[in-house]
Enzyme design. Sequence first.
Site, PDB file in Angstrom:
ATOM      1  N   TYR A  76      29.066 -16.585  26.678  1.00  0.00           N
ATOM      2  CA  TYR A  76      28.392 -15.195  26.246  1.00  0.00           C
ATOM      3  C   TYR A  76      29.560 -14.661  25.012  1.00  0.00           C
ATOM      4  CZ  TYR A  76      27.502 -10.007  25.871  1.00  0.00           C
ATOM      5  OH  TYR A  76      26.995  -8.776  25.002  1.00  0.00           O
ATOM      6  N   ASP A 106      35.809 -18.559  20.272  1.00  0.00           N
ATOM      7  CA  ASP A 106      35.520 -17.077  20.735  1.00  0.00           C
ATOM      8  C   ASP A 106      36.650 -16.977  21.273  1.00  0.00           C
ATOM      9  OD1 ASP A 106      33.163 -15.476  22.203  1.00  0.00           O
ATOM     10  OD2 ASP A 106      34.611 -14.803  21.513  1.00  0.00           O
ATOM     11  N   LYS A 110      38.873  -6.670  22.168  1.00  0.00           N
ATOM     12  CA  LYS A 110      38.950  -7.052  23.855  1.00  0.00           C
ATOM     13  C   LYS A 110      40.820  -6.414  23.397  1.00  0.00           C
ATOM     14  CE  LYS A 110      35.869  -9.039  26.507  1.00  0.00           C
ATOM     15  NZ  LYS A 110      34.610  -8.105  27.327  1.00  0.00           N
TER      16      LYS A 110
HETATM   17  P1  KE4 Z   1      31.641  -6.885  23.091  1.00  0.00           P
HETATM   18  O1  KE4 Z   1      30.072  -6.773  22.298  1.00  0.00           O
HETATM   19  O2  KE4 Z   1      30.718  -6.242  24.063  1.00  0.00           O
HETATM   20  O3  KE4 Z   1      33.274  -6.331  22.220  1.00  0.00           O
HETATM   21  O4  KE4 Z   1      32.250  -8.336  22.335  1.00  0.00           O
HETATM   22  C1  KE4 Z   1      31.461  -9.457  23.005  1.00  0.00           C
HETATM   23  C2  KE4 Z   1      31.521 -10.422  24.077  1.00  0.00           C
HETATM   24  C3  KE4 Z   1      31.960 -11.782  22.798  1.00  0.00           C
HETATM   25  N1  KE4 Z   1      32.559 -12.717  23.079  1.00  0.00           N
HETATM   26  C4  KE4 Z   1      33.493 -12.921  25.077  1.00  0.00           C
HETATM   27  C5  KE4 Z   1      33.636 -14.048  25.126  1.00  0.00           C
HETATM   28  C6  KE4 Z   1      33.017 -11.873  26.004  1.00  0.00           C
HETATM   29  O5  KE4 Z   1      33.288 -12.193  26.329  1.00  0.00           O
HETATM   30  C7  KE4 Z   1      32.548 -11.397  24.963  1.00  0.00           C
HETATM   31  C8  KE4 Z   1      32.157  -9.458  25.660  1.00  0.00           C
HETATM   32  N2  KE4 Z   1      32.200  -9.502  27.440  1.00  0.00           N
HETATM   33  C9  KE4 Z   1      31.862  -9.070  27.934  1.00  0.00           C
HETATM   34  C10 KE4 Z   1      32.153  -8.839  29.748  1.00  0.00           C
HETATM   35  N3  KE4 Z   1      32.342 -10.050  30.383  1.00  0.00           N
HETATM   36  C11 KE4 Z   1      31.463  -7.114  27.794  1.00  0.00           C
HETATM   37  C12 KE4 Z   1      31.557  -6.753  28.755  1.00  0.00           C
HETATM   38  C13 KE4 Z   1      29.735  -5.997  28.744  1.00  0.00           C
HETATM   39  O6  KE4 Z   1      29.094  -6.418  28.347  1.00  0.00           O
HETATM   40  O7  KE4 Z   1      29.479  -4.924  29.007  1.00  0.00           O
END
Ligand code: KE4
Length: 427
Positions: free
Chosen positions: A142, A237, A265
Site C-alpha cells: 500500500y 516506500d 509517519k
Molecule cells: P498516508 O497518506 O496515510 O500518510 O500514507 C500512505 C502510506 C504510504 N506508504 C505506506 C507504506 C503506508 O503504510 C501508508 C499508510 N499506511 C496506512 C496503514 N498501514 C495508513 C492507515 C490508514 O489508511 O488509515
Amino acid sequence: MSESESLWERSCRVIPGGVNSPVRAWKAVGGEPRFLARGSGSRVIDEEGREYIDYVASWGPLILGHAHPAVVEAVEEAARKGTTFGAPTRKEAELAERIVAAVPSVDSVRLVSSGTEATMSALRLARGATGRDRVIKFDGCYHGHGDSFLVAAGSGALTLGVPDSPGVPGPLAELTLVAPYNDLGAVESFFAEYPQEIAAVIVEPVAGNMGCVPPAEGFLEGLRALTSRYGSVLIFDEVITGFRLQMGGAQERYGVYPDLTTMGKVLGGGLPLGAYGGTTNLMSQLAPEGPVYQAGTLSGNPLAVAAGLATLKELEARDPYEEISSKTARLVDGWLQAAHAAQIPATANRVGSLFTLFFHDAPITCLAEAQVAVSDRFVDWFQGMLESGVWLAPSGFECGFVGTAHSEEDIDRSVEIAHRLLGNLGG
Ligand code: KE4
C-alpha cells in the site's frame, strides 16, 4: 448508550462511514469502533475511560509513544510563533538537513503533508524524469490512495475488499503492473515485456500492509539490479520503515539504495508530514528548478516540522532501536508461545519493532499466503485483547508497533493476557 455509541451515531450522520480513514471503522472485526479520548506514553484511553496498552501507535508514527513531552513542547512553542506562513522557514531547512544526513540515498528532500502525497509525487517525478508511463508495484503493498497505487493495494483497501478501487480510470490503472511480493521473476518478465516503458518500481522494502512481510534474501538487491539495467527509477516506500527500523531506514538495514525514498509517519512525530527525496539528478527536476510540478499550501508546516525535529532529536539522542527491537521480540515470542501452548497454529513476522502475528502454521512471504492466514480467529483475538485492555490494529493485514514508551511490564502483561485469552480460545 455509551459515549462511543452516541459519538458513533453522530459521526455516521455527517462523516462517510463514520470515519476519516476506512480501516478505523472496524469493518473487519465487527462491532462499533471505540472512540479514543487521549493517549499518554504506551497507553490510550477511550471515551468511557477504559485504558489500553497501544500497539497501533496511530499506524506507526508514535515511536516515542503518545504525547511525548519533547514533542508536545516543540509543537506548543512553534504554535505560539504562528502555525503556518507559506514561506521558507529555518526549521524546514534543519529537518531537511537531518533527513539528508540520516538517509543514505537522499541528497535532497521535499517535505509534503502525507505519505500519499509523498508517493504520488515520487511517481510523477519518476515518470517525468524517464518519460515513461508504466509502474511496477507489488500485490498487497500500500502506497497511499493515489490513483496509480489503488491497484492490488494493501492495508485498508485490502481489508475492505477494494484493492482495485472504482474511480481509477481504466487507462491509468492499466499502466500499473502488479507482481507478487518477493517474486523477482515476475518483475523480470515485466521488464522483458516492456523494456523501455517502465518509469519506476515502487516497493515497501519491508511490507507492512499485508501484515509484516520481510524481503526475501536477494529480493531488494534484485530490484536494484533490474531497475539499474533498464533505466527505471527504484522507489523505496519507507513511510512505515523510515526512522522506524533505524535512522537510515530499511535501505541502511539491508544495504540496498534506491533512487527515490518516500517517508512519513515517524518523521512527522504524529503530525501531518510526509517527504520524498533522492539523488540530486532526480530531485533537481522538480519545480521551480525543473519542470516536474508538485506543491502544497502546508508543505513543511512549522508545527509538523517541529514535531518531526523533536522526534528525530530524541531518536538520535536515545538510539532506542536495539531496545525496542528486543522488547518486540519478547512480545511476539510470548504470544507465539501462548498460541502453541493452546494448540493454536501461529506464526509471526517481525523486523525490528514492526510485527504481525498470523494464526497460521506456515511462513507468510506474500499476499496470497497472508490472505490464507487471516481468518476468523483473528477477530476473536482482536476482540479478546480489546476486552483485556490491549489495543491492536482492527485488521489482520496491518502491523503492530512497539515504541520507547512500552515498558517491560507492558510486555509481560500483554503476554500474560495472551496466555489467558488463547488458552480459553483453545486449539
Ligand atoms: P498516508 O497518506 O496515510 O500518510 O500514507 C500512505 C502510506 C504510504 N506508504 C505506506 C507504506 C503506508 O503504510 C501508508 C499508510 N499506511 C496506512 C496503514 N498501514 C495508513 C492507515 C490508514 O489508511 O488509515
